[in-house]
Design a protein around this motif. Structure first.
Motif, mmCIF file in Angstrom:
data_model
loop_
_atom_site.group_PDB
_atom_site.id
_atom_site.type_symbol
_atom_site.label_atom_id
_atom_site.label_comp_id
_atom_site.label_asym_id
_atom_site.label_seq_id
_atom_site.Cartn_x
_atom_site.Cartn_y
_atom_site.Cartn_z
ATOM 1 N N VAL A 1 -0.327 10.442 -10.867
ATOM 2 C CA VAL A 1 -0.155 10.052 -12.394
ATOM 3 C C VAL A 1 1.242 10.115 -12.728
ATOM 4 O O VAL A 1 1.660 9.215 -13.762
ATOM 5 C CB VAL A 1 -0.788 11.305 -13.050
ATOM 6 C CG1 VAL A 1 -0.528 11.328 -14.455
ATOM 7 C CG2 VAL A 1 -2.251 11.159 -12.763
ATOM 8 N N GLN B 1 -1.746 -0.826 -9.375
ATOM 9 C CA GLN B 1 -3.075 -0.682 -9.467
ATOM 10 C C GLN B 1 -3.599 0.703 -9.705
ATOM 11 O O GLN B 1 -2.881 1.507 -9.271
ATOM 12 C CB GLN B 1 -3.808 -1.475 -8.299
ATOM 13 C CG GLN B 1 -3.400 -2.994 -8.283
ATOM 14 C CD GLN B 1 -3.630 -3.928 -9.672
ATOM 15 O OE1 GLN B 1 -2.652 -4.086 -10.405
ATOM 16 N NE2 GLN B 1 -4.704 -4.070 -9.719
ATOM 17 N N VAL C 1 -1.134 -0.906 -4.524
ATOM 18 C CA VAL C 1 -2.098 0.218 -4.548
ATOM 19 C C VAL C 1 -2.100 1.459 -4.146
ATOM 20 O O VAL C 1 -1.447 1.595 -2.793
ATOM 21 C CB VAL C 1 -3.317 -0.671 -3.676
ATOM 22 C CG1 VAL C 1 -4.586 0.381 -3.691
ATOM 23 C CG2 VAL C 1 -3.757 -2.018 -4.263
ATOM 24 N N HIS D 1 -5.607 4.114 -8.379
ATOM 25 C CA HIS D 1 -5.697 4.656 -6.976
ATOM 26 C C HIS D 1 -7.226 4.642 -6.499
ATOM 27 O O HIS D 1 -8.010 4.406 -7.139
ATOM 28 C CB HIS D 1 -5.498 6.232 -6.998
ATOM 29 C CG HIS D 1 -6.286 7.109 -7.607
ATOM 30 N ND1 HIS D 1 -6.546 6.754 -9.199
ATOM 31 C CD2 HIS D 1 -7.212 8.113 -7.551
ATOM 32 C CE1 HIS D 1 -7.240 7.717 -9.676
ATOM 33 N NE2 HIS D 1 -7.792 8.420 -8.824
ATOM 34 N N ILE D 2 -7.343 4.362 -5.227
ATOM 35 C CA ILE D 2 -9.016 3.882 -4.630
ATOM 36 C C ILE D 2 -9.816 5.081 -4.750
ATOM 37 O O ILE D 2 -10.935 4.644 -4.932
ATOM 38 C CB ILE D 2 -8.633 3.567 -3.109
ATOM 39 C CG1 ILE D 2 -8.589 4.612 -2.265
ATOM 40 C CG2 ILE D 2 -7.673 2.365 -2.844
ATOM 41 C CD1 ILE D 2 -9.079 4.362 -0.751
ATOM 42 N N GLY D 3 -9.265 6.164 -5.012
ATOM 43 C CA GLY D 3 -10.236 7.339 -5.103
ATOM 44 C C GLY D 3 -11.228 7.233 -6.517
ATOM 45 O O GLY D 3 -12.101 7.944 -6.572
ATOM 46 N N SER D 4 -10.783 6.276 -7.539
ATOM 47 C CA SER D 4 -11.531 5.978 -8.618
ATOM 48 C C SER D 4 -12.481 4.976 -8.204
ATOM 49 O O SER D 4 -13.366 4.611 -9.443
ATOM 50 C CB SER D 4 -10.660 5.562 -9.768
ATOM 51 O OG SER D 4 -9.716 4.334 -9.298
ATOM 52 N N GLY D 5 -13.026 4.458 -7.217
ATOM 53 C CA GLY D 5 -14.046 3.641 -6.921
ATOM 54 C C GLY D 5 -15.146 4.193 -6.971
ATOM 55 O O GLY D 5 -15.716 5.406 -6.844
ATOM 56 N N TYR E 1 -2.628 4.517 -2.365
ATOM 57 C CA TYR E 1 -3.981 4.817 -1.143
ATOM 58 C C TYR E 1 -3.836 6.430 -1.572
ATOM 59 O O TYR E 1 -3.709 7.271 -0.499
ATOM 60 C CB TYR E 1 -3.470 4.488 0.405
ATOM 61 C CG TYR E 1 -4.696 4.696 1.248
ATOM 62 C CD1 TYR E 1 -6.088 4.016 1.084
ATOM 63 C CD2 TYR E 1 -4.263 5.579 2.397
ATOM 64 C CE1 TYR E 1 -6.733 4.006 2.060
ATOM 65 C CE2 TYR E 1 -5.427 5.399 3.231
ATOM 66 C CZ TYR E 1 -6.370 4.962 3.207
ATOM 67 O OH TYR E 1 -7.624 4.755 4.180
ATOM 68 N N LEU F 1 -6.922 9.503 -3.043
ATOM 69 C CA LEU F 1 -8.040 9.823 -3.492
ATOM 70 C C LEU F 1 -8.344 10.437 -5.074
ATOM 71 O O LEU F 1 -9.106 10.192 -5.648
ATOM 72 C CB LEU F 1 -8.786 10.748 -2.574
ATOM 73 C CG LEU F 1 -9.408 10.151 -1.265
ATOM 74 C CD1 LEU F 1 -9.886 11.057 -0.400
ATOM 75 C CD2 LEU F 1 -10.420 8.909 -1.861
ATOM 76 N N SER F 2 -7.107 11.252 -5.349
ATOM 77 C CA SER F 2 -7.476 11.914 -6.813
ATOM 78 C C SER F 2 -6.197 11.737 -7.417
ATOM 79 O O SER F 2 -5.046 11.355 -7.048
ATOM 80 C CB SER F 2 -7.444 13.614 -6.526
ATOM 81 O OG SER F 2 -8.520 13.894 -5.528
ATOM 82 N N ALA F 3 -6.478 11.796 -8.658
ATOM 83 C CA ALA F 3 -5.263 11.550 -9.785
ATOM 84 C C ALA F 3 -4.604 12.770 -9.989
ATOM 85 O O ALA F 3 -4.353 13.175 -11.316
ATOM 86 C CB ALA F 3 -5.888 10.813 -11.065
ATOM 87 N N GLY F 4 -4.012 13.191 -8.891
ATOM 88 C CA GLY F 4 -2.939 14.369 -9.090
ATOM 89 C C GLY F 4 -1.765 13.910 -9.505
ATOM 90 O O GLY F 4 -1.486 12.675 -9.992
ATOM 91 N N ARG F 5 -0.537 14.780 -9.499
ATOM 92 C CA ARG F 5 0.629 14.422 -9.875
ATOM 93 C C ARG F 5 1.334 13.360 -9.196
ATOM 94 O O ARG F 5 2.063 12.403 -9.699
ATOM 95 C CB ARG F 5 1.592 15.733 -9.852
ATOM 96 C CG ARG F 5 1.094 16.880 -11.016
ATOM 97 C CD ARG F 5 2.306 17.902 -11.070
ATOM 98 N NE ARG F 5 1.689 19.145 -11.711
ATOM 99 C CZ ARG F 5 1.520 19.016 -12.981
ATOM 100 N NH1 ARG F 5 1.845 18.139 -13.641
ATOM 101 N NH2 ARG F 5 0.600 20.126 -13.464
ATOM 102 N N ILE G 1 0.820 -1.405 -0.112
ATOM 103 C CA ILE G 1 0.123 0.082 -0.122
ATOM 104 C C ILE G 1 1.049 1.243 0.159
ATOM 105 O O ILE G 1 1.702 1.359 0.907
ATOM 106 C CB ILE G 1 -0.987 0.173 1.319
ATOM 107 C CG1 ILE G 1 -1.725 -1.222 1.377
ATOM 108 C CG2 ILE G 1 -1.759 1.291 1.421
ATOM 109 C CD1 ILE G 1 -2.560 -1.462 2.608
#
Lengths: 120, 120
Positions: free
Chosen positions: A79, A101, A68, A103-107, A70, A72-76, A6
């Motif tokens: 990415v 994998q 994975v 990020h969990i924020g994409s759930g 951990y 929430l957002s696909a920030g820099r 994680i």
């Protein structure tokens, strides 16, 4: 041997890092049939860092490491920074299969989870 | 009139901020019976900031604002920065009831959610 790693951001507040380590223990408890071990690593401000976290898994005998983020957002961080560090570590461990994998924020459950917290 | 305000960290990557705004829309869609409107604000790097987000809710007629920190760990942002900014904004809007909720990372479903992402 399959390890789950994680990756969290890391905090200068040690209690926050402990939350992540506790989470790894909770995941380990429900993942006994899927992963041989579960650990955590941090992008910054806490130990182990990502290269060390991957190295520790490999040293413990992992032939496959699933990672994975951990976040929430696909920030820099999600990415750019994490993929770059994971790719660099993968080159150091060519015999280990590494799966990075989402990020969990994409759930899909995030809206409902968030709404629940409006009442907790 | 009861508003829900989602507070996220904010990113220099605009697509990440758009994810949060999209999340607010999704929450609004499932919260039509609980909240009159749902919006988002950012601790840093994106607009609106927290004081502005609270002010916009009040200006739109909110008599109560429930705030959910969209954060995973109780680092300094959750423990210090957000409460400080919310408290300061509350003083500016004494007639508005403001409820600052727990960060979503404290959810009991996090271990299972994380394990699911090991396979997605």
């Amino acid at each position: 041997m399959h390890s789950l790693l994680i990756i969290a951001h890391g905090s200068s507040r040690e209690a926050s890092n402990s939350e992540v380590r506790d989470l790894a223990k909770k995941v380990a408890a429900i993942a006994v049939n899927q992963f041989d071990n579960v650990s955590s690593a941090f992008l910054e401000l806490a130990e182990p860092d990502i290269p060390t976290g991957i190295h520790l898994c490999a040293e413990a005998g992992a032939t496959e490491i699933t990672i994975v983020p951990y976040f929430l957002s696909a920030g820099r961080h999600v990415v750019e920074d994490i993929p770059r560090e994971v790719d660099a570590a993968a080159i150091q461990h060519p015999s280990v299969k590494i799966n990075l994998q989402s990020h969990i924020g994409s759930g899909v459950e995030m809206p409902a989870l968030l709404l629940r917290f409006a009442y907790e």
